[in-house]
Enzyme design. Sequence first.
Site, mmCIF file in Angstrom:
data_model
loop_
_atom_site.group_PDB
_atom_site.id
_atom_site.type_symbol
_atom_site.label_atom_id
_atom_site.label_comp_id
_atom_site.label_asym_id
_atom_site.label_seq_id
_atom_site.Cartn_x
_atom_site.Cartn_y
_atom_site.Cartn_z
ATOM 1 C CG ASN A 9 89.892 28.461 44.202
ATOM 2 O OD1 ASN A 9 88.745 28.212 43.810
ATOM 3 N ND2 ASN A 9 90.830 28.963 43.411
ATOM 4 C CD1 TRP A 10 86.638 23.467 47.572
ATOM 5 C CD2 TRP A 10 84.501 22.986 47.107
ATOM 6 N NE1 TRP A 10 86.091 22.901 48.689
ATOM 7 C CE2 TRP A 10 84.772 22.586 48.436
ATOM 8 C CE3 TRP A 10 83.220 22.788 46.601
ATOM 9 C CZ2 TRP A 10 83.814 21.995 49.257
ATOM 10 C CZ3 TRP A 10 82.256 22.198 47.419
ATOM 11 C CH2 TRP A 10 82.554 21.806 48.736
ATOM 12 C CE LYS A 11 92.686 25.975 41.886
ATOM 13 N NZ LYS A 11 94.013 25.802 41.356
ATOM 14 C CG HIS A 94 93.069 31.778 40.626
ATOM 15 N ND1 HIS A 94 93.629 30.913 39.709
ATOM 16 C CD2 HIS A 94 93.219 31.191 41.838
ATOM 17 C CE1 HIS A 94 94.077 29.846 40.354
ATOM 18 N NE2 HIS A 94 93.840 29.988 41.649
ATOM 19 C CD GLU A 96 93.373 27.572 38.181
ATOM 20 O OE1 GLU A 96 92.181 27.636 38.526
ATOM 21 O OE2 GLU A 96 94.236 26.907 38.801
ATOM 22 C CD GLU A 166 96.705 30.930 44.449
ATOM 23 O OE1 GLU A 166 96.401 29.985 45.177
ATOM 24 O OE2 GLU A 166 96.040 31.256 43.452
ATOM 25 N N GLY A 172 98.610 23.251 41.517
ATOM 26 C CA GLY A 172 98.126 21.977 41.007
ATOM 27 C C GLY A 172 99.216 21.051 40.506
ATOM 28 C CB SER A 211 101.360 22.135 45.638
ATOM 29 O OG SER A 211 101.082 21.984 44.256
ATOM 30 N N GLY A 233 93.592 21.953 45.504
ATOM 31 C CA GLY A 233 93.313 20.511 45.538
ATOM 32 C C GLY A 233 93.022 19.974 46.932
HETATM 33 P P1 13P Z 1 96.508 23.908 44.440
HETATM 34 O O1 13P Z 1 96.469 23.957 45.942
HETATM 35 O O2 13P Z 1 95.682 22.800 43.849
HETATM 36 O O3 13P Z 1 97.914 23.953 43.925
HETATM 37 O O4 13P Z 1 95.798 25.251 43.925
HETATM 38 C C1 13P Z 1 96.191 26.464 44.455
HETATM 39 C C2 13P Z 1 95.261 27.505 43.971
HETATM 40 O O5 13P Z 1 95.261 27.869 42.809
HETATM 41 C C3 13P Z 1 94.303 28.058 44.925
HETATM 42 O O6 13P Z 1 93.659 29.174 44.398
#
Ligand code: 13P
Length: 249
Positions: A9-11, A94, A96, A166, A172, A211, A233
């Site tokens: 997931n590149w966000k 998600h 976020e 998650e 992150g 992470s 990430g």
């Molecule tokens: P990170 O791997 O950057 O912690 O993000 C996880 C995530 O939210 C994947 O959707």
Amino acid sequence: MRVPLIAGNWKMNGSAELVDAFGRAFADAQLPASLDVALFPPFPYLDAARRALAETPVKLGAQTLNPLASGAHTGEVSGGMLKELGVEYALAGHSERRQLYREDDEAVLDRLLAALSVSLTPVLCVGETLEERDANRTRDVVLRQVGYVMARLEPVQRRQVIIAYEPVWAIGTGRTATPEQAQEVMAAIREYQASFDRELADGLRLLYGGSMNASNAAELLSQPDIDGGLVGGASLKVDDFLAICQSAG
Ligand code: 13P
């Protein structure tokens, strides 16, 4: 036997250059025989990603979608449009989106149903905050998020869903859940699913996210209830993401 899935997931990150780098790297990569890989770049890169990854086994996913098929919704994207671009997966819920865009359980359900209605495979994301974990509410929160959606689906729809656990405090932050912490919650999710249907629970693909990186992936993925990863990430670095895919074999 559940086929592992590694999803990146590149966000709101990435570039056309990164899309090309992934295309080149995956064209040459030797991936484990039994593995699904998917990339979730921002919408503007989906079409380029489809072309760059056409000769590779990597599938495409969308980070969100609007619940409606079309209409006066400036800035939004529908499942049908994503489908037309060759997208196969869609995230729903998600953390976020839940936190920054105020998507509650009902909004998550609407998006998941929209994905199912156009045959996109939904990835339902769930997870507790640090405050909720410290208050010993992890299990309640996660099973509420799973249960709200699952209880409203038809049995045939439930079988399409992938669930990503998650923990919000691990996203992150570089602070990964220990394999034992992740396993405990993910076993509880599978047990909960068994209350609907044992066969569904046995076939359910559960991803860990938070992470995950090239150093900790193998240990996380060796847990009995972890069937893959939703990587943030580390999915922005071709070599790291490839290494995570290799460790899922
Ligand atoms: P990170 O791997 O950057 O912690 O993000 C996880 C995530 O939210 C994947 O959707």
